[in-house]
Design a protein around this motif. Structure first.
Motif, PDB file in Angstrom:
ATOM      1  N   ASN A 366       0.849  -1.196   0.000  1.00  0.00           N
ATOM      2  CA  ASN A 366       0.000   0.000   0.000  1.00  0.00           C
ATOM      3  C   ASN A 366       0.880   1.241   0.000  1.00  0.00           C
ATOM      4  O   ASN A 366       1.424   1.636   1.031  1.00  0.00           O
ATOM      5  N   MET A 367       1.010   1.883  -1.164  1.00  0.00           N
ATOM      6  CA  MET A 367       1.888   3.039  -1.291  1.00  0.00           C
ATOM      7  C   MET A 367       1.378   4.241  -0.506  1.00  0.00           C
ATOM      8  O   MET A 367       2.136   5.152  -0.178  1.00  0.00           O
ATOM      9  N   GLU A 368       0.085   4.267  -0.183  1.00  0.00           N
ATOM     10  CA  GLU A 368      -0.466   5.396   0.556  1.00  0.00           C
ATOM     11  C   GLU A 368       0.059   5.432   1.987  1.00  0.00           C
ATOM     12  O   GLU A 368      -0.035   6.460   2.660  1.00  0.00           O
ATOM     13  N   ASN A 369       0.595   4.320   2.462  1.00  0.00           N
ATOM     14  CA  ASN A 369       1.075   4.248   3.839  1.00  0.00           C
ATOM     15  C   ASN A 369       2.541   4.622   3.985  1.00  0.00           C
ATOM     16  O   ASN A 369       3.095   4.496   5.070  1.00  0.00           O
ATOM     17  N   ARG A 370       3.174   5.049   2.923  1.00  0.00           N
ATOM     18  CA  ARG A 370       4.605   5.289   3.045  1.00  0.00           C
ATOM     19  C   ARG A 370       4.895   6.561   3.835  1.00  0.00           C
ATOM     20  O   ARG A 370       4.184   7.554   3.731  1.00  0.00           O
ATOM     21  N   ASN A 371       5.971   6.517   4.617  1.00  0.00           N
ATOM     22  CA  ASN A 371       6.409   7.641   5.435  1.00  0.00           C
ATOM     23  C   ASN A 371       7.281   8.548   4.583  1.00  0.00           C
ATOM     24  O   ASN A 371       8.369   8.141   4.161  1.00  0.00           O
ATOM     25  N   ARG A 518       4.168  -6.225  -6.685  1.00  0.00           N
ATOM     26  CA  ARG A 518       4.164  -5.183  -5.659  1.00  0.00           C
ATOM     27  C   ARG A 518       3.045  -5.386  -4.648  1.00  0.00           C
ATOM     28  O   ARG A 518       3.252  -5.240  -3.437  1.00  0.00           O
ATOM     29  N   GLU A 519       1.844  -5.718  -5.129  1.00  0.00           N
ATOM     30  CA  GLU A 519       0.674  -5.746  -4.249  1.00  0.00           C
ATOM     31  C   GLU A 519       0.370  -7.120  -3.672  1.00  0.00           C
ATOM     32  O   GLU A 519      -0.356  -7.215  -2.675  1.00  0.00           O
ATOM     33  N   SER A 520       0.906  -8.190  -4.280  1.00  0.00           N
ATOM     34  CA  SER A 520       0.588  -9.537  -3.782  1.00  0.00           C
ATOM     35  C   SER A 520       1.811 -10.297  -3.279  1.00  0.00           C
ATOM     36  O   SER A 520       1.850 -10.759  -2.136  1.00  0.00           O
ATOM     37  N   LEU A 521       2.826 -10.418  -4.130  1.00  0.00           N
ATOM     38  CA  LEU A 521       3.943 -11.285  -3.781  1.00  0.00           C
ATOM     39  C   LEU A 521       4.847 -10.680  -2.703  1.00  0.00           C
ATOM     40  O   LEU A 521       5.255 -11.375  -1.771  1.00  0.00           O
ATOM     41  N   LEU A 522       5.171  -9.397  -2.826  1.00  0.00           N
ATOM     42  CA  LEU A 522       6.023  -8.776  -1.813  1.00  0.00           C
ATOM     43  C   LEU A 522       5.382  -8.793  -0.426  1.00  0.00           C
ATOM     44  O   LEU A 522       6.044  -9.159   0.561  1.00  0.00           O
ATOM     45  N   PRO A 523       4.109  -8.389  -0.285  1.00  0.00           N
ATOM     46  CA  PRO A 523       3.487  -8.459   1.046  1.00  0.00           C
ATOM     47  C   PRO A 523       3.500  -9.872   1.624  1.00  0.00           C
ATOM     48  O   PRO A 523       3.722 -10.052   2.830  1.00  0.00           O
TER      49      PRO A 523
END
Length: 831
Positions: A366-371, A518-523
């Motif tokens: 989730n890119m929206e959560n990046r600091n 990015r959205e499935s395998l990495l998490p």
């Protein structure tokens, strides 16, 4: 530019500034547009007048002018800005943003000051070095601190050094080392075994004097040879004399000009890079001259005088090697200076080291959560390691602008979620284990990478054994677990369910592999225990086996496939290359805008250089051709095409002919090294032109010269013929033709460059700009801010798909492209 950037939200500040700048040109229409619309109303027939009035009213409403009043009073046209006024404002927007956008040095300074506040009193590079030393410690295998440790102990006072040697506490010893570090540790950084232009000129001057004073020299006929003037071509001698005169040393002859040149370079080191092409040509002719006569060695044997120079050159290189730099200090200095070395992608791996050492974060899934303060992708890839043209003003790039040392154009890629190296580094960056030091995390990541590659070795060994008929029951070839779940989809290994049937069903529903990773395998990877990672990686990622060492591991599964395809598709949507009359108006307008920008600020030498850098990237030629000389490619091809049938020409002859082409000062054809011309010829051959080569008859004391000719001047390939058609009328080979041929050749290189060609983000941005102008833009009544938003939205989808960074106001090239689009629309309006 050496600007110091504060710790405020720079992204938001730049976005606000750019928005405010754009709002200064909020309407497309100019005074010329209003006048043309008014004249159309006055000349309209009664039955069409209302349509012409509607057009005029649209323009008047945009500026709050009463249409009927404007028809009555021509003087009201003064309310509208002229096109020149708008162009000037566009130029000013770009210049003001150039004065604001950060360089890589600035971006790194912001990161370090934010994440290493304990070293606030140190320089940025020293803070980086200390952070790496502290994070690595004595046990880290990947990052060796021993060289820096030796340096620190050597620079301690005697009492402190004695205490250090007696101490058995590693933590205390590490603190003592770090406390002893200062900026003098960086003294030898940047000095390597390569010979600089100054070394070369000094060597030529000294060796000539030595031969003249100490050697018995003989010519090809066996007669005594008196070493007086160095034999140089008239062209090179004139260039040397001109350079010396420009530096205030007066006219020189061949005997003294090299000595004078040495004096200039000793007194003005800033000229080392600028003079490099001339020195290379000078050295080439100097070597040829030394090969025309002989000397007697101590045993009385005759040897070429060139051998004396050759040995002396080796001594200089050996001397330079002794000035050893400390590897970790060099790494820290590179980070601080924004220096991106051509290390086959290893810089990306070192960025992960940096992120781990500085405790950065990564938004997985989730890119929206990046600091924004600590996110690796935003801070290191988007802000720091990108094609930021501002880096060319740093001291390091001024000292050494050698394409073999520094990357000329980073591809503009963000994190590659499909790359197994990057995925593993992200795993250890995110791993929640306070017992792991940064150095341990890096070592574990590298060990895990090795485990995955070993696992891949087992699978390949098993598959090879089966292919060779070996029994699968033999223990040595025992079938590894998960081997049957490896499937290729679009050149990438993708997630497998439990069975091949599940895999087939899944692969049919995957529209974008980058998104899946990015959205499935990495998490999913982030949640695994360490012992489950190797099998998971082999199941889902393209792992390089140990036997395949032809390319850097961190470049495996890179963006070339997706980006190359996307770039080619975009180009096909723009201008048909088979039409030789195609002028690529956007490309030409961009070149004109860059020229006008440079002309408007001639005293700002950095900005003038920036404009030249932007021009280098406009026609795709910079990276795809392997050099920055696409106009040279056009000139060389023209010379070969206009030669008589099978007329053979040497590189020197080709260079002499292209110096007669107009704009020689603009393109610098008279200063092109011979190696560049040979490289251009190889590029022309690579895209399909039949250029033959042979060796000229050998001359005494000289290497045989290569000669070239265009063996075929007509092809079945209409694209090649379209280029050659531009040369049928030689007298019209002017600047406009050069720009047009450059665009055509650039596209040919792009389309036919093969797997070795690396599409870059800049290429995609330019391609999308053309696509936007030719296929997307429709509404003439649109403001510059709207064009920015529309284009960014239009381009970002494909940029993201190819894993490139999005359009950003922090990138001066993006600012230039957006303003160019607007200027192009303005130029086309009502013309």
């Amino acid at each position: 530019m050496g600007k110091t950037i504060n710790k405020d939200n720079l992204t938001q500040k730049l976005r606000t500034q750019f928005s405010n700048e754009l709002n200064g040109i909020s309407i497309l229409y100019s005074r010329e547009d209003a006048e043309a619309a008014r004249n159309a109303v006055l000349k309209a027939e009664p039955d069409s007048r209302r349509f012409r009035e509607r057009e005029l009213k649209t323009i008047c409403d945009a500026y709050g002018v009463d249409m009927k009043e404007l028809i009555r009073k021509r003087s009201l046209l003064g309310v509208f800005p002229s096109r020149d006024d708008i162009y000037s404002r566009i130029n000013q927007i770009i210049y003001e943003m150039y004065q604001t956008v950060p360089s890589p040095e600035n971006s790194m300074e912001r990161i370090v000051r934010r994440l290493a506040s304990e070293y606030a009193d140190d320089s940025v590079r020293l803070a980086i070095l200390k952070k790496f030393m502290n994070g690595a410690g004595f046990a880290c295998k990947t990052i060796d601190i021993s060289e820096a440790e030796k340096w620190a102990v050597k620079h301690m006072d005697a009492q402190t050094a004695a205490q250090y040697r007696k101490n058995r506490n590693d933590d205390e010893k590490l603190e003592m080392i770090i406390a002893a570090l200062d900026d003098s540790i960086f003294e030898n950084v940047g000095q390597n075994a390569e010979i600089t232009p100054r070394d070369t000129v000094t060597l030529m001057a000294d060796k000539t004097e030595s031969i003249r004073e100490n050697q018995e020299t003989i010519d090809a006929s066996g007669n005594p040879y008196i070493v007086e003037d160095i034999v140089l071509s008239t062209e090179t001698l004139e260039r040397l004399v001109k350079y010396c005169e420009e530096k205030g040393y007066g006219s020189q002859d061949g005997k003294t000009v090299i000595a004078v040149l040495r004096t200039i370079l000793e007194n003005d080191p800033s000229d080392l890079s600028a003079i490099e092409p001339l020195v290379k040509d000078l050295e080439s002719e100097y070597k040829n001259w030394l090969n025309t006569f002989w000397y007697k060695d101590r045993k009385g044997n005759l040897k070429k005088a060139f051998e004396l120079y050759k040995e002396a050159r080796k001594d200089v290189k050996s001397r330079n090697k002794k000035q050893k730099e400390i590897a970790l200090a060099k790494l820290a200095d590179d980070f601080a200076s924004g220096v991106f070395r051509t290390d086959n992608g290893l810089i990306r791996e070192r960025l992960y080291w940096f992120a781990i050492m500085f405790g950065m974060s990564a938004a997985i899934g989730n890119m929206e959560n990046r600091n924004p303060d600590t996110d690796i992708e935003k801070n290191l890839f988007e802000d720091y390691y990108c094609d930021n043209l501002m880096r060319w003003f740093s001291e390091r790039y001024r000292e050494q602008k050698n394409a073999s040392v520094f990357e000329n154009e980073p591809t503009g890629e963000s994190i590659n979620p499909k790359n197994y190296i990057e995925a593993i580094y992200l795993y250890y960056l995110k791993k929640d284990d306070p017992g792991l030091t940064p150095g341990m995390r890096i070592d574990k990541a590298r060990d895990m990478i090795a485990s995955c590659e070993t696992y891949m070795d087992r699978i390949q060994e098993y598959e090879t054994a089966l292919e060779n008929g070996a029994s699968a029951t033999i223990k040595k070839f025992e079938k590894p677990e998960y081997a049957e779940y490896k499937f290729l989809v679009d050149n990438h290994l993708v997630y497998s369910a439990k069975t091949p049937e599940d895999m087939d069903e899944l692969s049919e529903n995957i529209p974008n592999m980058t998104v899946v990773y990015r959205e499935s395998l990495l998490p999913e990877l982030m949640d695994l225990e360490e012992d489950a990672v190797p099998q998971y990686m082999v199941m889902n990622y393209a792992i390089r086996a140990h036997e395949n060492k032809t390319s850097p591991r961190i470049r495996i599964s890179s963006s070339e496939h997706t980006a190359y395809s996307a770039l080619s598709d975009t180009l096909e949507n723009t201008v048909d290359l088979s039409d030789s009359e195609s002028e690529r108006p956007l490309i030409l307008n961009m070149l004109k805008l860059a020229d006008s920008l440079a002309a408007a600020h001639p005293d700002d030498t950095d900005f003038v250089r920036l404009c030249e850098r932007m021009k280098e990237r406009i026609s795709f030629d910079y990276t795809m051709s392997g050099n920055r000389s696409m106009p040279l490619m056009a000139a060389v091809l023209r010379t070969l095409y206009l030669s008589k049938k099978n007329e053979k020409k040497s590189v020197i002859e080709i260079r002499k002919e292209i110096t007669t082409i107009i704009n020689r000062d603009k393109y610098g054809f008279d200063r092109i090294p011979a190696a560049n011309i040979r490289r251009v010829i190889e590029n022309l051959k690579a895209i399909g032109f039949d250029i033959a080569m042979a060796a000229e008859e050998e001359k005494p004391g000289e290497e045989p010269e290569k000669i070239y000719w265009l063996a075929a001047k007509k092809y079945d390939d209409q694209l090649l013929n379209a280029v050659l058609k531009e040369f049928d009328e030689p007298e019209y080979f002017n600047r406009e033709t050069i720009e047009r041929v450059t665009a055509m050749l650039s596209d040919l290189v792009l389309m036919r460059g093969g797997e070795g060609s690396r599409p870059t983000r800049n290429m995609m941005v330019i391609a999308k700009a053309m696509d936007y102008i030719y296929n997307e833009y429709e509404d003439d009544n649109v403001s510059l801010p709207e064009i920015y938003e529309n284009f960014a939205s239009f381009a970002n989808e494909q940029l993201t798909e190819a894993r490139y960074q999005k359009i950003s106001e922090k990138n001066i090239f993006d600012v230039f492209v957006i303003c160019s689009i607007y200027a192009n629309i303005l130029a086309d309006y009502r013309e």
